[in-house]
Enzyme design. Structure first.
Site, PDB file in Angstrom:
ATOM      1  N   GLU A  17     -37.481  20.504  14.164  1.00 26.58           N
ATOM      2  CA  GLU A  17     -38.774  20.010  13.662  1.00 26.58           C
ATOM      3  C   GLU A  17     -39.633  21.143  13.090  1.00 26.58           C
ATOM      4  O   GLU A  17     -40.707  20.901  12.552  1.00 26.58           O
ATOM      5  CB  GLU A  17     -39.548  19.319  14.792  1.00 26.58           C
ATOM      6  CG  GLU A  17     -38.852  18.082  15.331  1.00 26.58           C
ATOM      7  CD  GLU A  17     -39.495  17.533  16.596  1.00 26.58           C
ATOM      8  OE1 GLU A  17     -39.424  16.325  16.813  1.00 26.58           O
ATOM      9  OE2 GLU A  17     -40.077  18.312  17.386  1.00 26.58           O
ATOM     10  N   ASP A 222     -35.808   7.009  14.391  1.00 29.16           N
ATOM     11  CA  ASP A 222     -35.027   5.942  15.035  1.00 29.16           C
ATOM     12  C   ASP A 222     -35.937   4.734  15.258  1.00 29.16           C
ATOM     13  O   ASP A 222     -37.146   4.815  15.049  1.00 29.16           O
ATOM     14  CB  ASP A 222     -34.459   6.433  16.375  1.00 29.16           C
ATOM     15  CG  ASP A 222     -35.552   6.926  17.312  1.00 29.16           C
ATOM     16  OD1 ASP A 222     -35.812   8.143  17.330  1.00 29.16           O
ATOM     17  OD2 ASP A 222     -36.177   6.096  18.003  1.00 29.16           O
TER      18      ASP A 222
HETATM   19  N1  SAH Z   1     -31.476  14.580  23.002  1.00 27.02           N
HETATM   20  C1  SAH Z   1     -32.606  15.394  22.688  1.00 27.02           C
HETATM   21  C2  SAH Z   1     -33.779  14.864  23.448  1.00 27.02           C
HETATM   22  C3  SAH Z   1     -34.910  14.655  22.561  1.00 27.02           C
HETATM   23  S1  SAH Z   1     -36.166  13.694  23.275  1.00 27.02           S
HETATM   24  C4  SAH Z   1     -32.282  16.819  23.020  1.00 27.02           C
HETATM   25  O1  SAH Z   1     -31.396  17.048  23.810  1.00 27.02           O
HETATM   26  O2  SAH Z   1     -32.913  17.737  22.478  1.00 27.02           O
HETATM   27  C5  SAH Z   1     -36.855  13.025  21.829  1.00 27.02           C
HETATM   28  C6  SAH Z   1     -37.849  13.862  21.073  1.00 27.02           C
HETATM   29  O3  SAH Z   1     -38.145  13.233  19.840  1.00 27.02           O
HETATM   30  C7  SAH Z   1     -39.174  14.001  21.783  1.00 27.02           C
HETATM   31  O4  SAH Z   1     -39.738  15.264  21.517  1.00 27.02           O
HETATM   32  C8  SAH Z   1     -40.018  12.834  21.213  1.00 27.02           C
HETATM   33  O5  SAH Z   1     -41.336  13.233  20.937  1.00 27.02           O
HETATM   34  C9  SAH Z   1     -39.319  12.417  19.933  1.00 27.02           C
HETATM   35  N2  SAH Z   1     -38.800  11.033  19.832  1.00 27.02           N
HETATM   36  C10 SAH Z   1     -38.045  10.581  18.800  1.00 27.02           C
HETATM   37  N3  SAH Z   1     -37.669   9.305  18.992  1.00 27.02           N
HETATM   38  C11 SAH Z   1     -38.202   8.914  20.184  1.00 27.02           C
HETATM   39  C12 SAH Z   1     -38.128   7.694  20.935  1.00 27.02           C
HETATM   40  N4  SAH Z   1     -37.425   6.652  20.512  1.00 27.02           N
HETATM   41  N5  SAH Z   1     -38.771   7.648  22.133  1.00 27.02           N
HETATM   42  C13 SAH Z   1     -39.467   8.724  22.583  1.00 27.02           C
HETATM   43  N6  SAH Z   1     -39.546   9.901  21.919  1.00 27.02           N
HETATM   44  C14 SAH Z   1     -38.925  10.013  20.719  1.00 27.02           C
END
Ligand code: SAH
Length: 260
Positions: A17, A222
């Protein structure tokens, strides 16, 4: 905004990001604090500090407070990705927060649901001027750079045609929303949520408490449903970085223009 006096904190949760920003920073100096790397320097001529907060409300609150107290930033921008929470908000669209709420805050019956105890508030407003500039920057990115920045293959893969810039409510919580049921619970309790993510409302609360203006921009990665884990990972790799860099660059050019 007096260009000479401002120092902008640029936060993202994930590396993708914030890709490219540190590379173009002039006179960059990195200081480690509380397991984060704070990179200070100038971005397109403006004093800035870039940092990756890691994921979730606590992580970003610690980072935001450190940016303000230790690094003396005067404004904060958060760029990242989020899940879509409303019909009409699609993968590839951009949401600029006008207000933010913590969807997992519940100290009832002591305080009304969603209210942050002792602030009297559930919804925190972003800085109007900075958010207007950020929306303008996002629109300029879409109009001028999007077709070049995101390959045709990736545009087709994610069904992104012409991205739309939305302004409205973002809901944050310590939960990756990956089922339609979880999303419906949020939408049943809060009206007009455009996107869900895990940091924005925490930045908003800390900035409110310190009196620091902030703005938050999220690219939709998403649909906050069962497809989210797959969409999210692919989107992050292929697209998120192009958006983040492009939007922040356009914002800084607008800030420069404004100060002339
Ligand atoms: N699998 C990732 C985890 C990311 S958590 C890893 O291992 O790095 C998701 C991140 O994207 C968070 O910072 C949140 O702010 C954002 N995000 C994107 N889609 C999201 C969703 N459906 N629900 C909650 N946060 C989401």
């Amino acid at each position: 905004m007096d260009f000479q006096k401002i120092k902008i904190g640029v936060i993202s949760a994930l590396r993708e990001e914030q890709a490219g920003l540190i590379e173009v920073m002039q006179d960059a100096v990195t200081v480690q604090r509380g397991m984060r790397d704070y990179v200070s320097g100038r971005l397109w001529g403006i004093e800035s500090v870039c940092v990756l907060s890691r994921i979730g409300k606590v992580a970003v609150s610690a980072t935001t407070a450190t940016l303000i107290e230790r690094f003396g930033v005067t404004h904060i921008i958060f760029t990242g990705v989020a899940g879509a929470a409303a019909t009409g908000v699609c993968i590839g669209d951009i949401v600029v927060a006008s207000q933010l709420v913590q969807h997992d805050m519940d100290a009832s019956p002591l305080f009304p649901r969603f209210e942050v105890p002792l602030t009297g508030l559930s919804h925190f407003f972003s800085d109007k001027h900075l958010s207007t500039l950020l929306s303008q920057a996002a629109s300029q990115f879409i109009d001028q750079e999007f077709l070049k920045a995101v390959s045709e293959t990736n545009r087709h893969k994610f069904f992104i045609d012409k991205p739309v810039v939305h302004e409205g409510l973002i809901a944050s919580g310590d939960q990756f929303i990956s089922t339609a049921f979880e999303l419906s619970q949020i939408n049943n309790r809060l009206i007009d949520v455009l996107a869900v993510e895990m940091e924005g409302a925490a930045v908003a609360q800390v900035c409110f408490e310190f009196g620091v203006p902030f703005a938050i921009v999220r690219t939709i990665s998403d649909n906050a449903n069962e497809d989210s884990p797959v969409d999210f990972v692919q989107f992050l790799e292929k697209i998120a970085a192009c958006y983040a860099y492009g939007i922040v660059r356009q914002l800084f050019l607008l800030l420069q223009k404004e100060s002339r």
